[in-house]
Design an enzyme around this catalytic site. Structure first.
Site, mmCIF file in Angstrom:
data_model
loop_
_atom_site.group_PDB
_atom_site.id
_atom_site.type_symbol
_atom_site.label_atom_id
_atom_site.label_comp_id
_atom_site.label_asym_id
_atom_site.label_seq_id
_atom_site.Cartn_x
_atom_site.Cartn_y
_atom_site.Cartn_z
ATOM 1 N N CYS A 4 0.801 -1.223 0.000
ATOM 2 C CA CYS A 4 0.000 0.000 0.000
ATOM 3 C C CYS A 4 0.829 1.266 0.000
ATOM 4 O O CYS A 4 0.297 2.356 -0.203
ATOM 5 C CB CYS A 4 -0.923 0.015 1.216
ATOM 6 S SG CYS A 4 -0.035 -0.010 2.798
ATOM 7 N N GLU A 29 -7.233 -5.982 -0.149
ATOM 8 C CA GLU A 29 -7.262 -4.906 0.846
ATOM 9 C C GLU A 29 -6.136 -3.939 0.569
ATOM 10 O O GLU A 29 -5.048 -4.340 0.128
ATOM 11 C CB GLU A 29 -7.125 -5.514 2.254
ATOM 12 C CG GLU A 29 -7.161 -4.507 3.393
ATOM 13 C CD GLU A 29 -5.786 -4.138 3.944
ATOM 14 O OE1 GLU A 29 -5.723 -3.450 4.983
ATOM 15 O OE2 GLU A 29 -4.767 -4.524 3.321
ATOM 16 N N ARG A 60 -9.135 2.111 11.966
ATOM 17 C CA ARG A 60 -8.256 1.781 10.835
ATOM 18 C C ARG A 60 -9.106 1.756 9.567
ATOM 19 O O ARG A 60 -9.868 0.819 9.343
ATOM 20 C CB ARG A 60 -7.578 0.433 11.073
ATOM 21 C CG ARG A 60 -6.462 0.089 10.091
ATOM 22 C CD ARG A 60 -5.840 -1.249 10.440
ATOM 23 N NE ARG A 60 -4.655 -1.529 9.645
ATOM 24 C CZ ARG A 60 -3.418 -1.166 9.971
ATOM 25 N NH1 ARG A 60 -3.209 -0.503 11.099
ATOM 26 N NH2 ARG A 60 -2.390 -1.451 9.197
ATOM 27 N N ARG A 101 -9.615 1.301 5.710
ATOM 28 C CA ARG A 101 -8.998 0.609 4.592
ATOM 29 C C ARG A 101 -10.050 0.357 3.509
ATOM 30 O O ARG A 101 -11.240 0.250 3.790
ATOM 31 C CB ARG A 101 -8.403 -0.743 5.037
ATOM 32 C CG ARG A 101 -7.177 -0.618 5.962
ATOM 33 C CD ARG A 101 -6.000 -0.053 5.221
ATOM 34 N NE ARG A 101 -4.774 -0.013 5.992
ATOM 35 C CZ ARG A 101 -4.354 1.032 6.701
ATOM 36 N NH1 ARG A 101 -5.114 2.130 6.762
ATOM 37 N NH2 ARG A 101 -3.203 1.005 7.334
#
Length: 327
Positions: A80, A118, A162, A164
């Site tokens: 990422c 993800e 978090r 995502r």
């Protein structure tokens, strides 16, 4: 982790960019068999192997897609950093960004029924949305219907905030015309629920520049961190939070005295989280074997996925009768 039924018995999964095994934990909890894993980081691969008895192969760019075992579900938390707001956001101009195309290369060859991906939330808006358009168009072109949504783990029973992006793809011949991501849960966990009293002493911060701005005795927040003070000038890694709120996003990088975990006032003392507490923040069970070195463990959990939220997405997949006809 959630207790779930073994509805994926007999289903085979591959785990790309596997890290220390968040996807493995989530999918295997439903009875699925992980038949292949790939992870280039040797420390992460070592932890993965110790916990699951499966040794991840190395650099995915050097693995022939034809040699990968047949599978029903492909999981990938592809790198990422190329899309993160904390990095340079070079996207596909960064070699880490191009690793998505290795996912597509393997999916095109093996044609699994489901892809489960993800990445950081910024992927949705990176390069004015063009990066995500390239990704969805690529997946469409190799035969998949694509669904995606940015979710915050704080709204799904995790003690950590978090955000995502989660991408779920179904092979077009399955005819899945609609997929809904899970709705936020009414069950909440907070930092105070995951602390380990026996870990406290080693991680306490004693400094003369700690400033507490507010008393958290009456404070509670169901979905956000509660900031109550600072160390030094209050820069990155120098903010203090209440354990009665959500934890800040764990990070593999970053500086400051509270780098990677943030700082919390627990039992009247200011401290970082321990690696075991970070494991709990990400939904890993206490039986999970973590790296011996704290610095390595912090990086690994900062790079990991929230297991409980992955499980809730898998529940949505397995609750779809049209999907289960194919599994």
């Amino acid at each position: 982790m959630l207790n779930v039924d073994k509805v994926l018995n007999g289903i085979k999964v591959i785990d790309l960019f596997s890290g220390i095994g968040g996807f493995h934990l989530a999918l295997s909890s439903f009875g699925a068999e992980i038949v292949f894993a790939s992870e280039w980081d040797k420390d992460a691969a070592d932890v993965y192997s110790k916990n699951f008895g499966l040794v991840p192969q190395g650099d995915i760019t050097k693995i022939d897609e034809k040699t990968i075992p047949e599978h029903d579900i492909l999981c990938a938390g592809f790198p990422c950093q190329a899309f993160s707001i904390s990095g340079n956001q070079k996207g596909f101009n960064d070699s880490r960004g191009t690793l998505f195309f290795d996912v597509a290369r393997i999916a095109k060859e093996k044609q699994p029924k489901i892809l489960f991906l993800e990445n950081v939330k910024n992927l949705e808006v990176h390069n004015n949305g063009n990066t995500l358009t390239v990704i969805t168009n690529t997946l469409n072109s190799i035969g998949y219907d694509v669904y995606y949504k940015v979710l915050d783990s704080a709204e799904y029973g995790s003690p950590q905030s978090r955000k995502r992006i989660y991408i779920v793809c179904f092979r077009k011949d399955m005819g899945i015309s609609n997929f809904e991501f899970p709705s936020p849960t009414q069950k909440h966990k907070y930092v105070k629920d995951i602390v380990c009293a026996e870990d406290a002493e080693e991680y306490i911060i004693n400094r003369n520049d700690i400033v507490i701005h507010k008393d958290d005795a009456e404070l509670i927040c169901e979905t956000k961190p509660i900031r109550i003070g600072i160390v030094n000038k209050g820069g990155q890694g120098e903010r203090i939070y209440s354990p009665k709120g959500k934890g800040i996003t764990l990070s593999a990088y970053g500086g400051g005295v509270g780098a990677k975990t943030g700082l919390y006032r627990i039992d009247g003392k200011i401290r970082r989280l321990s690696p075991r507490e970070c494991a709990r923040m990400q939904g890993f069970p206490d039986s999970f074997i973590i790296a011996d070195k704290d610095t390595v463990a912090y990086k690994q959990f900062g790079n990991s996925v929230v297991v409980d939220l992955l499980q809730q997405i898998v529940l949505q997949i397995t609750n779809n009768k049209d999907v289960m006809k194919w599994l």
